[in-house]
Design a protein around this motif. Structure first.
Motif, short mmCIF file in Angstrom:
data_model
loop_
_atom_site.label_atom_id
_atom_site.label_comp_id
_atom_site.label_asym_id
_atom_site.label_seq_id
_atom_site.Cartn_x
_atom_site.Cartn_y
_atom_site.Cartn_z
N PRO A 14 -10.56 37.45 -61.34
CA PRO A 14 -10.57 38.54 -60.31
C PRO A 14 -9.52 38.28 -59.32
O PRO A 14 -8.97 39.47 -58.79
CB PRO A 14 -12.03 38.43 -59.68
CG PRO A 14 -12.93 37.66 -60.54
CD PRO A 14 -11.72 36.91 -61.59
N ASP A 15 -9.07 37.12 -58.86
CA ASP A 15 -7.93 37.24 -57.67
C ASP A 15 -6.84 37.46 -58.39
O ASP A 15 -6.12 38.31 -57.88
CB ASP A 15 -7.93 35.71 -57.12
CG ASP A 15 -7.72 34.77 -58.43
OD1 ASP A 15 -8.22 34.66 -59.45
OD2 ASP A 15 -6.76 33.68 -58.08
N GLU A 16 -6.52 37.45 -59.54
CA GLU A 16 -5.24 37.67 -60.46
C GLU A 16 -5.43 39.39 -60.49
O GLU A 16 -4.10 39.92 -60.24
CB GLU A 16 -4.95 37.16 -61.64
CG GLU A 16 -4.93 35.62 -61.69
CD GLU A 16 -4.61 35.38 -63.41
OE1 GLU A 16 -3.83 34.32 -63.48
OE2 GLU A 16 -5.65 35.70 -63.92
N LEU A 17 -6.32 39.93 -60.72
CA LEU A 17 -6.42 41.35 -60.87
C LEU A 17 -6.14 42.08 -59.40
O LEU A 17 -5.25 42.87 -59.27
CB LEU A 17 -7.84 41.98 -61.44
CG LEU A 17 -8.01 41.41 -62.86
CD1 LEU A 17 -9.33 41.94 -63.36
CD2 LEU A 17 -7.08 42.34 -63.81
N GLN A 18 -6.66 41.46 -58.48
CA GLN A 18 -6.57 42.03 -56.99
C GLN A 18 -4.94 41.82 -56.65
O GLN A 18 -4.50 42.82 -56.31
CB GLN A 18 -7.51 41.19 -56.05
CG GLN A 18 -7.24 41.72 -54.73
CD GLN A 18 -8.06 41.00 -53.74
OE1 GLN A 18 -8.67 39.75 -54.15
NE2 GLN A 18 -8.47 41.44 -52.62
N LYS A 19 -4.48 40.67 -57.06
CA LYS A 19 -2.79 40.47 -56.75
C LYS A 19 -2.23 41.50 -57.58
O LYS A 19 -1.19 42.14 -56.96
CB LYS A 19 -2.49 39.14 -57.03
CG LYS A 19 -1.27 38.77 -56.59
CD LYS A 19 -1.06 37.14 -56.78
CE LYS A 19 0.33 36.66 -56.21
NZ LYS A 19 0.54 35.39 -56.15
N LEU A 20 -2.50 41.83 -58.91
CA LEU A 20 -1.83 42.64 -59.55
C LEU A 20 -1.87 44.17 -59.09
O LEU A 20 -0.83 44.87 -58.94
CB LEU A 20 -2.47 42.49 -61.10
CG LEU A 20 -2.07 43.86 -62.03
CD1 LEU A 20 -0.53 43.75 -62.31
CD2 LEU A 20 -2.77 43.85 -63.25
N HIS A 21 -2.90 44.52 -58.52
CA HIS A 21 -3.38 45.82 -57.86
C HIS A 21 -2.23 46.15 -56.82
O HIS A 21 -1.76 46.93 -56.72
CB HIS A 21 -4.76 46.15 -57.53
CG HIS A 21 -5.33 46.54 -59.09
ND1 HIS A 21 -5.95 47.57 -59.23
CD2 HIS A 21 -5.78 45.90 -59.99
CE1 HIS A 21 -6.50 47.47 -60.26
NE2 HIS A 21 -6.36 46.63 -60.96
N THR A 22 -2.39 44.82 -55.92
CA THR A 22 -1.36 44.85 -54.51
C THR A 22 -0.10 45.02 -54.86
O THR A 22 0.65 45.77 -54.31
CB THR A 22 -2.01 43.62 -53.84
OG1 THR A 22 -3.27 43.59 -53.65
CG2 THR A 22 -1.47 43.51 -52.56
#
Length: 59
Positions: A14-22
């Motif tokens: 989840p933290d990687e996905l959030q970073k990807l989106h950001t």
């Protein structure tokens, strides 16, 4: 390819996905996002496509 990614086929956290989106929303280039996430450009491109994100085509 000079870089070796030890995380081949690892599930996205989840933290990687959030970073990807950001990073994608900030307009970062694919290569820079891949390096920031320590994932291959292909992996990042594929995940962004799944999530409906557009990534800058800068080199």
């Amino acid at each position: 390819m000079a870089d070796r990614f030890e995380r081949h086929r690892q599930p996205w956290r989840p933290d990687e996905l959030q970073k990807l989106h950001t990073l994608a929303k900030k307009g970062m280039a694919l290569k820079a996002i891949a390096k920031a996430l320590t994932r291959s450009e292909e992996s990042v491109k594929e995940r962004a496509k799944q999530d409906g994100l557009s990534i800058a085509k800068l080199h």
